[in-house]
Each structure stands twice: as C-alpha cells, then as structure tokens.
Design an enzyme around this catalytic site. Structure first.
Site, short mmCIF file in Angstrom:
data_model
loop_
_atom_site.label_atom_id
_atom_site.label_comp_id
_atom_site.label_asym_id
_atom_site.label_seq_id
_atom_site.Cartn_x
_atom_site.Cartn_y
_atom_site.Cartn_z
N SER A 72 -4.41 41.42 -14.55
CA SER A 72 -4.80 42.70 -13.96
C SER A 72 -6.26 42.59 -13.54
CB SER A 72 -4.62 43.83 -14.97
OG SER A 72 -5.55 43.70 -16.04
N LYS A 73 -6.81 43.68 -13.01
CA LYS A 73 -8.18 43.67 -12.52
C LYS A 73 -9.19 43.38 -13.63
CE LYS A 73 -7.38 46.73 -8.60
NZ LYS A 73 -7.68 48.04 -7.97
N ARG A 74 -8.82 43.67 -14.87
CA ARG A 74 -9.79 43.42 -15.95
C ARG A 74 -10.00 41.92 -16.18
NH1 ARG A 74 -5.09 44.72 -18.64
NH2 ARG A 74 -4.35 43.28 -20.24
N GLY A 105 -10.60 39.95 -13.73
CA GLY A 105 -11.37 39.50 -12.58
C GLY A 105 -10.59 39.71 -11.30
#
Length: 481
Positions: free
Chosen positions: A253-255, A257
């Site tokens: 996911s975006k967490r 990167g």
C-alpha cells in the site's frame, strides 16, 4: 497443442501499480519463453472510475518497462474491439444463450430486499449469498415486475451440490463448493456485464490459452468455470501468482512507499532494473545470479518455478539492483538519462551553460553516489556553487602539514586536460614526496572544495581547471588566516 496466447487486461481506474505490472510481466515472460503472443485489452466497465487518461498511462508504463504485445487496444488485431464497453453487443448474444438455456435468469430483488436477506443469513450463522428468490418466477411475474419499472439484473443459476475443481499451474488443485456461492450477477441493471462474465467471453473469443493473474482472482475462478461449461467453451489453463507484501508482510500500500510504475519512473529507477526486480517477485531461476538481462530472464522463465508463497517487496534490494544498472551504463547513455532530472536542481541554469564534456564529467563523478537518477542533484553542488567551507575542512586547512601540500600543488599545478592526467599528477606527488594518499588528497580537497568528502578528487581537478583551482585555493588560504 495450440500456440500459447496470454493477456493482460487492466482496468483504467488508476495508474499501473506494482502488482499489475508484475502480472503483466509474468504474462509477457511466459509468452516470450513459449514463443507465443501477449494481448493487451482494457476492462473499462467501471464507468464512473475508468478514464482514457489512465488507459494511456497504463500502456505507456508497460512500454517503458520493456513489454511488447502483438495484439491489443493500441495496436489492433483480429479480435477488435479491445475495450469491454465497445463489446456490449458481443456479450448480449451470450447472455441470451444463457437465458434461453435456463442457465441464467432475471432477478428483480431490490437493495432493501438483498440487505434483509444478508442480515437474516448472518443472524443464522450462514454464508452470505443470494439464495435464489427470483429463480422460479413465472414469465407473467417477470413481465409484471418489468411493467412496474423495476430494472432486472441477470443472475447465473449456480448448480446445487457441485464441487468445482481448479487445476492451477501454480497452486495445483483447488476445490470450491457451489452451495457456498449463491447465484451471482452476470449483467447489471444498466446492461453492463460484470467482470466474471465479460472476462470469460473475451478470453474465449480472443483465443487465450493461459490465464496468468494475481492470487486475489482465484476466488472468481469457480464462477468463471461455470460460465465456460454452460456455454460449452473450452477452459484455459490457470496460474494464480502470489500476492506482493511489503517489508512488514502486509499487502502493498502507499505506506510502503511508491506503488505505481509511473512513480518509480519519476524517481529515476531504470526500466531494466525494475524488470529484473519484478521478475524475481515470486519467481526464482536456477542458479545464484541476481542481475539478469531481459533476454536471460525470458530464456529461463517457467511457471513451475513460480512460488505459491507471498513475495516480499524489498525496497533495499530494488535500490541495490538499480544502482548496479546505473553503474553499468555507458557515460553518454547515463548523461542522457540524467539530464531531465537536472531540471529539478537549483543549479539547472548553470548546468545548461556547460559544454557536453563538462556535463559528462559531473555525471561520471557522481555515478557511484546514485541509487536513482534523481540522486545526481544531491551531489552536483560542489561543482557549481561558490566555495563554502565546512568546519572540518577548516580544521584540516589549519593543520601545519597542510601548507606544505598546498605549496607543492600550487607550485607545480598543470592544466588538467582529463581525469587520467589528474590521476597521474596525484600519483606523482605521492611518489616524489613519499607520502600517503590521505596526506595529499585531503588537504587539496579541502582547499579546492571546502569539504572533507565528495566526488573523487581527479574529477574536481579536471572540471575546474588550473586557474579556477588556484582561485579557490586563495579563498581557502584567506579563510584560515
């Protein structure tokens, strides 16, 4: 056996993410290895979220990664059109066949009725599914509901007490119980087919022999098998590849990167490095080599070496791999790749005033510091900014032995026409004066750059030339008086 043909069919509801790129790559590798073909089509039945802008970005990302295909939305072919929204008439024919055979039926249940049904099933501890309320409506009842303005959906009639077997190349035999599925929708009330229906029709009509896709689609496969069988279609081979997890072993996911291919491109990752890295996410070739060219990967790629275990996205590994590819590039090619990133530098105007030889010198000097192409900007300031002294550099310049080294350099400083001349000159100082590299290199570095570390000294000497070097040394000597 018919010639291998695979497909990649993204939904244009966002940029191409790492998971989708890996699926596309595995399809490409399998097709290339087997001497087959890759087809690219667009699944755009999510009318609210799909856009041509995302479609173009996805295709551009695939091309940048190095994939090519023989047939598809942008190159055409015998099976056009390649967007699902342009194939509705094709789907309707097969919907009619299913309705006529009784394998499908019209359902008029409202959202409120379906919600109540779900709540009842949950309260009884049963699997949430559609239990078939509209299965047995008479023709008169169906016509009455249509006349009242209720738009129907089309549901597939799932056979009772049937075990569906998926013979998966990666996951081997996987079974599903039809009694846990419920009758599923194949056409929505707006006339748009659902994924599970359209994908079957497209794959059959386009001659797809192998369906290689993410593990998350495995649960869709039994529904698709039912449609294949109801229409007397030959089933393709299936291979469901593992999920990609972040370093914390959670789904990417975006967490973790950047998640889209376009983001990695913008940061300065090389397509060859990402190609190599993605190929190793869930596939392991024979041998210990980790850096393989696309041709070598194609030559070695087989589905029997694809793991069913989740793949872990190791950013450190990607960075290392990208750095190896950067180090191996010819200087002129690297210069061409780095130049666009100079636009983000505060020194952009100064760089553009330089001739090609001096730009190449800078790029070669900072090559080993670059993990990504845009990292060059962090290291070019020493070449282009006016000298400014770090405190540690001043400490070196104040040391008693430094004055002798600076005098040696000033008294005998030639014009450094290239890096080899600079290297030879520094070696001569060491040999003639029986000194160690640190005794010579550090004082000179501090005197000409004001820093105790940075690009290799020969590059600095060559870039500035004799007159600029002497000017900088005067500034440094003045700074410590």
């Amino acid at each position: 056996m018919s010639r291998v043909k695979v497909r990649f069919a993204p939904s244009p509801t966002g940029p191409l993410h790492i998971g989708g790129a890996r699926s596309a790559l595995f399809n490409f590798l399998f097709a290339e290895h087997e001497g087959g073909e890759l087809l690219v089509r667009i699944e755009d039945t999510d009318l609210e979220r799909s856009s041509r802008e995302y479609e173009e970005e996805i295709l551009e990302s695939l091309q940048w990664l190095g994939l090519k295909w023989a047939e598809g939305v942008d190159v055409g072919g015998d099976n056009a059109p390649y967007r699902q929204t342009e194939r509705l008439d094709i789907y309707n024919k097969y919907v009619e066949d299913l309705l006529e055979s009784g394998a499908a039926y019209e359902c008029f249940c409202s959202e409120e009725e379906l919600a109540a049904e779900r709540e009842g099933l949950l309260a009884r501890g049963e699997i949430v599914r559609y239990v078939g309320k509209c299965r047995h409506l008479s023709a008169e009842e169906r016509e009455a509901k249509k006349a009242s303005g209720i738009p129907p959906v089309i549901r597939f009639r799932v056979p009772d007490n049937t075990i569906l077997v998926v013979n998966d190349i990666v996951r081997e035999q996987v079974t599903f119980d039809s009694s846990l599925m419920g009758d599923f929708i194949i056409v929505k009330s707006d006339g748009i087919p659902t994924y599970n229906f359209a994908v079957v029709i497209d794959d059959v009509l386009m001659g797809i022999t192998h369906v290689i896709r993410a593990e998350e689609h495995l649960s869709n496969t039994p529904r698709q098998l039912l449609i294949y069988d109801a229409l007397n279609f030959k089933r393709p081979e299936f291979a469901h590849i593992s999920l990609i997890l972040g370093s914390d072993r959670q789904k990417m996911s975006k967490r973790h990167g950047a998640t889209s291919l376009i983001q990695y491109r913008e940061m300065g990752y090389l397509p060859e490095a990402l190609f190599n890295f993605l190929a190793f996410l869930g596939w392991t070739p024979e041998g210990e080599e980790e850096i393989l060219s696309p041709a070598e990967i194609v030559d070695r790629f087989t589905l029997d070496r694809v793991s069913k275990s989740p793949a872990v996205f190791d950013l450190d590994k990607l960075n290392w791999m990208n750095q190896q590819y950067i180090k191996s590039l010819p200087t002129d090619e690297l210069v061409g790749l780095v130049k666009p990133y100079f636009k983000e530098s505060i020194y952009y105007e100064d760089i553009m005033k330089l001739d090609e030889a001096h730009i190449a010198l800078i790029v070669e000097a900072v090559r080993d510091y670059m993990v990504c192409l845009n990292d060059a900007n962090e290291h070019i300031g020493v070449f282009l900014a006016e000298i400014a002294h770090a405190e540690k550099a001043l400490e070196v310049l104040r040391e008693p032995a430094t004055a002798n080294i600076i005098n040696l350099f000033v008294n005998d400083c030639p014009e450094f026409t290239d890096v080899d001349v600079a290297k030879a000159y520094l070696k001569k100082i060491l040999k003639d004066n029986k000194l160690k590299p640190k005794q010579v290199f550090m004082p000179i570095r501090c005197a000409i750059s004001g820093q105790v570390k940075g690009p290799d000294l020969p590059y600095l000497l060559t870039f500035w030339g004799r007159d600029e070097l002497l000017r900088r040394i005067e500034i440094s000597l003045a700074a410590v008086k």
